[in-house]
Design an enzyme around this catalytic site. Structure first.
Site, PDB file in Angstrom:
ATOM      1  N   GLU A  80       0.844  -1.195   0.000  1.00  0.00           N
ATOM      2  CA  GLU A  80       0.000   0.000   0.000  1.00  0.00           C
ATOM      3  C   GLU A  80       0.881   1.247   0.000  1.00  0.00           C
ATOM      4  OE1 GLU A  80      -3.728   2.226   0.711  1.00  0.00           O
ATOM      5  OE2 GLU A  80      -2.720   0.898  -0.669  1.00  0.00           O
ATOM      6  N   ASP A 108      -2.476  -5.040   0.780  1.00  0.00           N
ATOM      7  CA  ASP A 108      -1.770  -3.958   1.461  1.00  0.00           C
ATOM      8  C   ASP A 108      -0.371  -4.359   1.915  1.00  0.00           C
ATOM      9  OD1 ASP A 108      -3.908  -2.033   1.366  1.00  0.00           O
ATOM     10  OD2 ASP A 108      -4.948  -3.268   2.849  1.00  0.00           O
TER      11      ASP A 108
END
Length: 252
Positions: A80, A108
């Protein structure tokens, strides 16, 4: 809300959030609630990774002060915050190296200890509702899901919370602090309610029109820690430097 975000989040996080929004044609100055949400999510992802390493024996350890001589590897790869091209490059590299299944959507984080991708969620609603939405979207048992709320609740795949209790408590405390700071400035209700957010946006736009002719002065001071901070995927101390320069929300 925009002022709150710039005051209360690390400048690097703010910059990454702005880039992410602009990549999708969104304006941080207009969609301020989304701006705040992205910054919050980024910070949680960094905090998730913070302090967690794998030693030379392959064991997961927690180290709060970095030793340059220690043979440590970051337990989590932060995906992310990167632009989409770079993010997919990292994901593909991980899949080719480890043999794990390539996810359909960008996750992420990647956990090198458990050998799995992680989807981190931060919600203003009920955790179980948001968890089900994430699970329904991802449709893969290979990606681990971990949801946090601003009220201290959390939910994770098979009740496997990945992190130790203290690390999760730091994240929950930070989220609760953000909520309290928003509430003290009268921003929380509009952050939670889309209808209230639209009303606030109209009010903000009207205020901008009224103040358009007034002179403004903006400070662009840079945190000393960030002056030497390299791109996070290049620097082995990326999360330590980021953590060191976290800013506390100033009171009015």
């Amino acid at each position: 809300m925009e002022d709150f975000v710039r005051q209360c989040f690390n400048p690097m996080i703010v910059e990454l959030a702005e880039k992410a929004m602009k990549e999708y044609g969104e304006d941080p100055k207009l969609e301020t609630n989304k701006f705040a949400a992205i910054c919050t999510h980024l910070e949680v992802c960094f905090m998730y990774s913070d302090f967690h390493f794998i030693d030379e024996r392959g064991e997961s350890i927690i180290v709060e002060s970095s030793d340059p001589n220690a043979l440590l590897k970051h337990r989590f790869e932060i995906i992310e915050g990167r632009d989409r091209t770079m993010a997919w490059t990292v994901v593909n590299s991980i899949c080719n190296t480890t043999g794990v299944e390539k996810p359909k959507f960008l996750p992420d984080l990647y956990d090198y200890k458990e050998n799995r991708f992680i989807e981190v969620g931060v919600t203003r609603r009920e955790v179980h509702i948001y968890y089900l939405e994430k699970a329904n979207k991802i449709k893969s048992e290979k990606t681990h899901i971990h949801i946090f709320s601003f009220t201290g609740e959390e939910m994770a795949t098979k009740e496997d919370y990945t992190l130790d209790e203290e690390s999760r408590a730091r994240i929950k405390t930070r989220l609760y602090t953000i909520r309290q700071e928003m509430a003290s400035r009268g921003l929380w209700d509009s952050f939670v309610s889309p209808r209230e957010a639209k009303r606030q946006l109209k009010k903000d736009l009207k205020s901008q029109e009224l103040c358009a002719g007034l002179p403004t002065k903006v400070s662009h001071r840079t945190s000393p820690a960030l002056k030497t901070l390299e791109p996070m995927w290049m620097d082995s101390n990326r999360t330590a430097a980021l953590r060191a320069s976290f800013l506390k929300c100033p009171k009015k």
